[in-house]
Design a protein around this motif. Structure first.
Motif, mmCIF file in Angstrom:
data_model
loop_
_atom_site.group_PDB
_atom_site.id
_atom_site.type_symbol
_atom_site.label_atom_id
_atom_site.label_comp_id
_atom_site.label_asym_id
_atom_site.label_seq_id
_atom_site.Cartn_x
_atom_site.Cartn_y
_atom_site.Cartn_z
ATOM 1 N N GLY A 188 6.113 0.278 3.220
ATOM 2 C CA GLY A 188 4.679 0.580 3.234
ATOM 3 C C GLY A 188 4.212 0.965 1.843
ATOM 4 O O GLY A 188 4.918 1.650 1.119
ATOM 5 N N PRO A 248 -2.863 5.037 1.981
ATOM 6 C CA PRO A 248 -1.436 4.883 1.700
ATOM 7 C C PRO A 248 -0.578 5.072 2.952
ATOM 8 O O PRO A 248 -0.820 5.978 3.747
ATOM 9 C CB PRO A 248 -1.160 5.993 0.696
ATOM 10 C CG PRO A 248 -2.474 6.253 0.049
ATOM 11 C CD PRO A 248 -3.504 6.005 1.103
ATOM 12 N N VAL A 249 0.396 4.196 3.098
ATOM 13 C CA VAL A 249 1.316 4.298 4.231
ATOM 14 C C VAL A 249 2.423 5.280 3.836
ATOM 15 O O VAL A 249 3.132 5.053 2.867
ATOM 16 C CB VAL A 249 1.918 2.924 4.570
ATOM 17 C CG1 VAL A 249 2.938 3.041 5.686
ATOM 18 C CG2 VAL A 249 0.817 1.959 4.959
ATOM 19 N N ASP A 260 -6.974 -4.429 11.478
ATOM 20 C CA ASP A 260 -5.954 -4.587 10.469
ATOM 21 C C ASP A 260 -5.552 -6.051 10.455
ATOM 22 O O ASP A 260 -5.567 -6.724 11.474
ATOM 23 C CB ASP A 260 -4.744 -3.728 10.812
ATOM 24 C CG ASP A 260 -5.133 -2.278 10.937
ATOM 25 O OD1 ASP A 260 -6.023 -1.855 10.202
ATOM 26 O OD2 ASP A 260 -4.549 -1.598 11.788
ATOM 27 N N GLY A 309 -2.052 0.586 1.699
ATOM 28 C CA GLY A 309 -2.196 0.406 3.136
ATOM 29 C C GLY A 309 -1.584 -0.882 3.647
ATOM 30 O O GLY A 309 -2.023 -1.441 4.649
ATOM 31 N N LEU A 327 -3.589 -2.588 6.569
ATOM 32 C CA LEU A 327 -4.443 -1.651 7.293
ATOM 33 C C LEU A 327 -5.846 -1.739 6.702
ATOM 34 O O LEU A 327 -6.009 -1.734 5.487
ATOM 35 C CB LEU A 327 -3.922 -0.221 7.146
ATOM 36 C CG LEU A 327 -2.532 0.056 7.716
ATOM 37 C CD1 LEU A 327 -2.162 1.500 7.438
ATOM 38 C CD2 LEU A 327 -2.504 -0.210 9.202
ATOM 39 N N SER A 349 -0.287 6.502 8.111
ATOM 40 C CA SER A 349 -0.922 6.456 6.801
ATOM 41 C C SER A 349 -1.398 7.869 6.488
ATOM 42 O O SER A 349 -1.284 8.761 7.310
ATOM 43 C CB SER A 349 -2.095 5.484 6.795
ATOM 44 O OG SER A 349 -3.216 6.080 7.404
ATOM 45 N N GLU A 350 -1.928 8.033 5.304
ATOM 46 C CA GLU A 350 -2.424 9.367 4.965
ATOM 47 C C GLU A 350 -3.575 9.772 5.881
ATOM 48 O O GLU A 350 -3.884 10.938 6.012
ATOM 49 C CB GLU A 350 -2.890 9.398 3.505
ATOM 50 C CG GLU A 350 -1.754 9.503 2.512
ATOM 51 C CD GLU A 350 -2.225 9.831 1.110
ATOM 52 O OE1 GLU A 350 -3.437 9.955 0.907
ATOM 53 O OE2 GLU A 350 -1.366 9.955 0.223
ATOM 54 N N ARG A 408 -6.980 1.046 4.450
ATOM 55 C CA ARG A 408 -6.366 0.994 3.133
ATOM 56 C C ARG A 408 -5.775 2.308 2.642
ATOM 57 O O ARG A 408 -5.576 2.503 1.448
ATOM 58 C CB ARG A 408 -7.367 0.504 2.080
ATOM 59 C CG ARG A 408 -7.775 -0.926 2.278
ATOM 60 C CD ARG A 408 -8.561 -1.463 1.119
ATOM 61 N NE ARG A 408 -8.987 -2.829 1.382
ATOM 62 C CZ ARG A 408 -8.199 -3.888 1.216
ATOM 63 N NH1 ARG A 408 -6.969 -3.721 0.766
ATOM 64 N NH2 ARG A 408 -8.617 -5.089 1.507
ATOM 65 N N ASN A 420 0.999 2.069 -1.092
ATOM 66 C CA ASN A 420 -0.141 2.933 -1.334
ATOM 67 C C ASN A 420 -1.459 2.271 -0.943
ATOM 68 O O ASN A 420 -2.442 2.944 -0.700
ATOM 69 C CB ASN A 420 -0.185 3.246 -2.829
ATOM 70 C CG ASN A 420 -0.273 4.710 -3.089
ATOM 71 O OD1 ASN A 420 -0.061 5.512 -2.179
ATOM 72 N ND2 ASN A 420 -0.570 5.079 -4.306
#
Lengths: 968, 405
Positions: free
Chosen positions: A702, A741-742, B319, A706, A736, A781-782, A739, A704
């Protein structure tokens, strides 16, 4: 003033490591307890290993002095806001706790300047009932304790003393402040008052009159009354010390027996403290701090020890806060700014005794940490054995501070905390119990050529050098080469394989070897750019690998090395010991390396061509974060100080300061943000990636930006594993839309449980995953938690975090919460720490918010960044560069001190020592305490003793089965 | 059905003669000046008479000054009818082919008509730079004021449409303190305020947000007690569909709920419609203008620059999953349409046409072949609109009001 918000998770249990910014030291010979006060107002007590207490003053003021009341369980602290605080160790249901029971501030006569009552010296009288307080104005106030009742009629005013000072004493006009107060060890009625100007007055408390004047003319630094009461030692600001005869009724000026400037000839710095320690037979020890020649060694932090003909200047790593000596057995305990050093004065060569607590975690700055729960006994013993070989230079004497009784049961399992450091070392800590103990230290720098001169440390202690320095302590914050810094660690507890990744894109694979070995480590360079154009790396160069064979001591030894190109910091790392694969990521992409065949399987560039910052990479993101963390740390510290000052000076100014406008731009995230290609997380899973009937090994990464990449791996059959190549095929790519970060990827099996670790099932330590039902992919994600079906990646559930409360995920872990009702039952959940410092528990497989606790202060960015979760719902984070706070979300796994300190018998100053059962190893014996509550009501309550015992028994049984199962 | 209501074709003062040009073809018909009906009905009629039922049209007319002005809502339709003397000249274009520019002097510049030469003085013509009127499709959804009916008058809930635009959201927020009235009296509490607008940014262009407005909620979640960074992250996380509730620093432009505004909307609509409602009238009255002045003169009910409904879908769900070797497919949980319909404002016509088809079917004039295309066959020789509104639609449906070439 308001104290800082001490939001605490209910089960915040322990602090490990060395207190940040210690400012005061105290010791009770009768209790055999050590006390340390800090600049942030904390007070910490330590006795025998496992016996520890902590208290915090409400005032955000530094603790400047700590004094135990002789033969009592009370201690008094003086803060730099001039307040005095009384603490006691109160026993409650068989366990002691540290409680503040009173506070007091001296009040002078109306209109008197504040200096009159500004306390500079404190003497806790041996009666245990009186406190003598010397002030800046030169007065001595007498206060009855523990109630803090002023005994005005017994005060010793400056006028009373000055009137009797001999007329010819040159400093009689101004005696200055009270520098020190000492009691005659054989006559409690006599105290000596030492004034800053140099004059010392022996005062009879009963008759309230001066007995003797000692007219020293140099600025006074400290005094010491010898044990027989016959002599006084004084130390002075010019680097001299004097010995005076005490007890003569007449005021003869020529009583000075001996005066000496030990490092004299040239101007010397002050001797800040001097003590004399008698021995049973033979001459006493003379110990003093400071006194070094100003010009040549003025920057050294030294304590000189003189015993008959032996004279050593112990050279410490940081500023000396205070020190004391223990009589039996003779040991010197020194608190310096960054560590606690105990020196065995009985053994030839005065070796250092290894501390069982207060270890300087930060001897080189901590750059990352990794926790491994439930270590198999075999691995544990091998690591311990490797560590023992490294600590041969320590004293064999037992730990001399033995107060209190440790009542906590043994820990239920063996846990390991690994910390990576800036100097390229990885330190292994026993994190099973209350004491975080050093086990083993691994250095990775030997593999590389560094600028450091290997003979750097050899040229100390030259024959005939004066002063006769000897370096002590292990705090060494200076890194030879910042590229060596360890950024990611992954240990497989079953196979003993360890992957260590660093700042310059290096990934070292190590395995545990009980014998020393000499070999070369071959490096494999992996180009993560994959022909990406327009790239110019402006960052550091990669490390040079030693081409000649290197001798590796027993322990973890490197056998293969991957070097990423460009040599950016490794931001993600994972190891699969069953497949013998290691995967890693940087800001440019990720790779997969087969450490069985020493072959690189896969490289994927994640770089966005528009991302100039990552392209040029003058500073890697992690580095810049670190830098900013440090700065913010400094800022916090500075602002604390300035806040306090401002509050005293001008409250309005403070209010204005708070209103200083801070602006935040509101802009949607776009795809060309910086570092979108940075790989944040990497994960192995055996799951259904392409079709729902065949599970295959897979690799997930993953970024940053996404984005999630999934690769299908093909592994040769076990018997052909060494011959046939491992291959990886791209299978899926998920972008994602939000977007963010994962930060985490987890695959859940058919029961909704996270897939087990590699080899866990093979060792029968985990139930094999359910491969019947459909698997799910959880992408954290964040900003959101999303569940997708597998193999067709379609969104099933999600939980929004940021859109709802504005917090972002900083750290995430999978934890297992055991039930108390059924021993077998438990549930897995995600444990999340947000940028607001809150810990959330999110259920699996239905991503639902369960509970949340405030845990870390939101301003404490480095604390949040340093957090690691254990697999059993505990966590660690740095509360300062040198201390880990430990907390627990799980009711079943809780480690906290349980100890008892009893009021000593008043049988004189020589207290009987508790027999120590098994010497040094007691330092390695821990205790912990379990409570059993099921996690869905997560509020950790302490259950009855019997319940605790029941869980304990269960835990021990588990442990035994583990012994059986884990013979490798 | 209701044929008795049809008024026979008769040129009188009350009738407006309409000459409609589409491409090279002209159609002539007449309308009752006193009962022009609604724009959507008129629009359907035009499609009908030109036999172009599925063609999206831009309707323009030449006003007395010789300007080509648009007809795209009830208001400008009524205006066109009332000012026609007596001929109303219409210019129809396919939407996708439109090349006329609406605005003053537009027609003059395009072709030097007699009309303008006669009616406009040359010097006046020179002095005033032509005012251009953009077409609806030139507008992007920008913002809307929503929930007027449930919010206190001192608050304003603004929705910013970010999606599909390159324009940045473009504003800054800051910490500050505001005064609240509590049972204990006035209390100073920390608050979040808009501190700066990015010139040319979305927030600025809406005119609905201003510096020093206090932010009270973000997408329905109160910001009280949250830090500046938290609120920032909330806003960014919701940036694709940001709804912020503010307490404007300037309280003079507040929506007044009773009494109605002076604009095209009409005060009676106040509080009647929820967040999803929209009308051509309101956006007409608003979108051509901008800034605080527009807000001040805006109608008192929902002020919305563009219909909201189509943006309700949660774009987070989409997504992108790329099956390697296959092609990209968006993940969808629901069938909600993600992309913006190109002409959302004509939705009412679809309803109308559907209704027409149904009526026609009921009359046995047409086979039930769906709404589209059905009107093209149903041309009847009627020239005047029906006498009352209630029946007008039906007469339209049945015969239309058709003229020959």
């Amino acid at each position: 003033t308001n104290s800082p918000p001490h939001d605490s998770i209910k089960s915040k249990t322990l602090e490990h490591g060395f207190p940040h910014q210690p400012s005061a030291l105290g010791y009770s010979p009768s209790l055999q307890l050590l006390a340390i006060g800090t600049r942030s107002g904390a007070i910490k007590l330590y006795g025998a290993p496992g016996v520890e207490f902590m208290g915090l003053h409400d005032e955000n003021a530094a603790v400047t002095q700590v004094h135990f009341l002789p033969h009592q369980v009370e201690l008094v602290t003086l803060l730099d806001d001039n307040s005095l605080h009384m603490w006691t160790l109160k026993a409650h249901k068989g366990l002691s706790e540290l409680l503040e029971i009173g506070r007091f501030t001296l009040t002078g006569p109306p209109g008197a300047p504040p200096s009159v009552t500004r306390v500079t010296a404190v003497l806790a009288h041996s009666s245990g009932e009186l406190l003598l307080l010397g002030t800046e104005g030169g007065h001595v106030f007498i206060v009855e304790v523990p109630g803090f009742r002023e005994l005005e009629e017994r005060n010793i005013s400056l006028d009373q003393v000055a009137s009797s000072v001999p007329d010819d004493y040159i400093g009689r006009r101004n005696l200055e402040h009270v520098e020190t107060l000492q009691e005659n060890p054989v006559d409690p009625n006599q105290v000596v008052i030492g004034y800053g100007r140099g004059l010392m007055v022996i005062w009879n408390l009963e008759k309230q009159q001066a007995i003797q004047h000692i007219p020293a003319t140099q600025q006074l630094e400290s005094m010491w009354w010898t044990e027989d009461g016959g002599h006084l030692l004084s130390s002075h600001s010019d680097g001299s010390y004097c010995r005076w005869m005490a007890g003569g009724e007449d005021m003869n000026e020529e009583e000075e027996e001996k005066s000496d400037i030990p490092y004299g000839h040239f101007p010397c710095k002050a001797i800040s403290k001097i003590i004399q320690l008698p021995t049973e037979k033979g001459p006493p020890f003379l110990l003093f701090s400071g006194g070094m020649p100003r010009a040549s060694y003025g920057d050294r932090h030294c304590i000189t020890v003189i015993h008959s003909k032996t004279h050593v200047a112990l050279d410490f790593t940081s500023r000396i806060i205070d020190f004391f000596a223990i009589r039996d057995p003779s040991a010197l305990v020194v608190l310096v700014e960054e560590e606690l050093v105990v020196i065995d004065l009985q053994t030839e060569g005065w070796p250092v005794i290894q501390t069982p607590y207060l270890v300087p975690l930060h001897s080189s700055a901590i750059t990352c940490s990794h926790h491994v729960s439930a270590i198999p006994l075999k691995l544990w013993e091998r690591v311990l054995a490797a560590g023992d070989l490294q600590s041969k230079h320590y004293s064999k004497e037992p730990w001399p501070i033995t107060g209190g009784q440790n009542l906590a049961p043994d820990p239920p399992q063996r846990d390991l905390l690994l910390t990576g450091h800036e100097d390229g070392t990885v330190r292994f800590w026993d994190a099973s119990g209350v004491c975080l103990c050093p086990m083993y230290k691994l250095s990775t720098s030997g593999v590389f050529h560094t600028d450091a001169d290997p003979n750097d440390n050899m040229n100390q202690g030259t024959e005939g050098e004066w002063p006769p320095f000897r370096k002590v302590g292990c705090f060494d914050p200076y890194s030879d080469d910042p590229r060596l810094g360890v950024q990611k660690i992954h240990l497989c507890k079953y196979s003993g394989y360890l992957a260590v990744a660093g700042t310059a894109g290096q990934i070292l694979m190590l395995e545990l070897n009980d014998e020393a070995a000499e070999h070369t480590v071959e490096a494999k360079v992996v180009d993560l750019l994959q022909g990406q154009e327009g790239f110019r790396w402006k960052g550091h160069t990669q490390l040079d690998v030693r081409e000649e064979p290197v001798l590796f001591p027993p322990g973890f030894q490197p056998f293969t090395l991957v070097q990423c190109q460009p040599p950016a910091v490794v931001t993600a790392l994972t190891l699969h010991s069953e497949w013998k694969l290691v995967a890693f990521g940087t800001s440019h992409g990720f790779g997969l390396y087969d450490y069985q065949q020493w072959n690189n399987v896969l490289v994927k560039c994640t770089l966005n061509p528009s991302d100039q910052l990552a392209m040029e990479g003058p500073l890697s993101r992690v580095k810049s974060i670190k830098k900013s963390l440090r700065q913010s740390f400094r800022r916090i510290r500075r602002s604390r100080v300035s806040l306090r000052k401002h509050h005293v000076n001008n409250a309005a100014e403070l209010a204005e300061m708070e209103l200083a406008p801070v602006q935040r731009k509101i802009e949607a995230r776009s795809s060309d943000d910086s570092f979108t290609g940075l790989v944040r997380t990497i994960y192995f899973a055996d799951t259904f990636l392409s079709d729902s009937s065949h599970n295959t090994p897979s690799l997930w990464a993953g970024t940053n930006g996404g984005c999630v990449f999934a690769y299908m791996l093909r592994l040769p059959a076990a018997e052909r594993r060494t011959d046939e190549l491992v291959t990886a095929q791209p299978a899926k790519e998920i972008q994602l839309m939000h977007r963010a970060p994962v930060v985490g990827i987890v695959v859940l099996d058919g029961h909704g449980a996270p897939l087990p670790e590699p080899l866990e099932v093979a060792h029968d330590l985990a139930r094999s995953p359910d491969m019947q039902g459909s698997h799910h992919l959880v992408v954290i994600s964040e900003e959101q938690f999303k569940v997708f079906t597998l193999p067709k990646v379609s969104a099933k559930m999600k939980l929004k975090l940021t859109a709802v409360d504005g917090s972002r995920v900083r750290r995430v872990g999978v934890a297992w919460f055991g039930s108390s009702r059924s021993e077998d039952y438990g549930e897995s959940g995600l444990v999340v720490l947000t940028n607001q410092g809150d810990v959330h528990v999110v259920s699996l497989p239905t991503v639902k918010m369960q509970v949340h606790y405030p845990c870390v202060r939101r301003e404490d960015v480095s604390g949040i960044a340093s957090c690691v979760f254990t697999k059993h719902g505990q966590g660690f984070y740095l509360i300062s560069p040198s201390e880990f706070e430990r907390f627990s979300l799980s009711a079943r796994y809780l480690v906290e001190p349980r100890c008892l300190v009893e009021v000593p018998f008043r049988t004189g100053s020589a207290t009987q020592r508790r027999p120590q059962p098994d010497g040094v190893s007691s330092a390695h014996r821990y205790k912990s305490f379990c409570v059993s509550v099921f996690y869905s009501d997560l509020k950790p309550t302490i259950s009855s003793k019997s319940a605790a015992r029941r869980v304990m028994e269960h835990a021990l049984l588990n442990d035994e089965s583990e012994y059986r199962e884990t013979e490798l | 059905m209701n044929k008795s209501h049809r008024v026979p074709s008769n040129r009188s003062l009350s009738a407006v003669e309409v000459k409609s040009k589409f491409g090279a073809e002209f159609r002539r018909f007449s309308l009752d000046r006193s009962k022009p009906g609604r724009f959507d009905e008129f629009y359907g009629l035009l499609q009908h008479v030109h036999r172009i039922p599925n063609v999206d049209l831009l309707v323009g007319y030449a006003d007395v000054h010789g300007d080509l002005l648009p007809i795209n809502n009830d208001d400008n339709y009524h205006k066109a009818i009332s000012t026609a003397s007596p001929l109303l000249r219409l210019f129809l274009q396919r939407k996708e082919e439109a090349d006329y520019t609406f605005g003053t002097n537009s027609l003059t510049r395009k072709k030097n008509t007699v009309l303008s030469a006669v009616l406009l003085r040359p010097d006046a013509n020179r002095k005033k730079p032509p005012v251009l009127i953009s077409l609806p499709r030139d507008f992007r959804p920008v913002s809307s004021i929503i929930d007027v009916d449930i919010l206190p008058e001192t608050h304003r809930r603004v929705r910013l449409y970010k999606h599909g635009q390159e324009k940045p959201l473009g504003f800054y927020i800051r910490d500050g303190s505001s005064v609240r009235v509590t049972p204990q009296g006035l209390e100073k509490v920390p608050g979040i305020f808009i501190s700066r607008m990015v010139p040319g940014g979305l927030a600025e262009s809406t005119g609905l947000l201003a510096v020093n407005d206090e932010v009270l909620e973000v997408n329905g979640i109160e910001v009280a007690g949250k830090s500046l960074d938290q609120v920032t992250d909330m806003m960014i996380a919701n940036s694709h569909n940001l709804i912020i509730t503010v307490k404007p620093a300037n309280q003079r432009n507040n929506v007044v709920r009773t009494g109605g505004g002076g604009g095209g909307g009409g005060g009676t609509a106040s509080g009647s419609s929820g967040r999803s409602s929209d009308s051509g009238a309101s956006y007409y009255g608003y979108s051509a203008l901008s800034g605080v002045g527009a807000a001040a003169s805006a109608p008192s009910h929902i002020i919305q620059n563009f219909p909201a409904g189509e943006l309700e879908s949660d774009e987070d769900d989409e997504d992108l999953v790329i099956e390697v070797g296959g092609e990209a497919e968006p993940i969808r949980r629901t069938l909600s349409n993600y992309s913006m319909p190109s002409l959302p404002r004509y939705e009412p016509h679809l309803n109308l046409r559907a209704a027409s088809a149904l009526s026609i079917n009921a009359n046995g004039l047409l086979p039930a072949s769906g709404s589209s295309g059905s009107l093209s066959n149903a041309i009847a020789p009627s020239t005047t609109p029906p006498p009352d509104r209630a029946t007008k639609r039906r007469s339209l449906e049945e015969e239309g009001t058709v003229i020959t070439l």
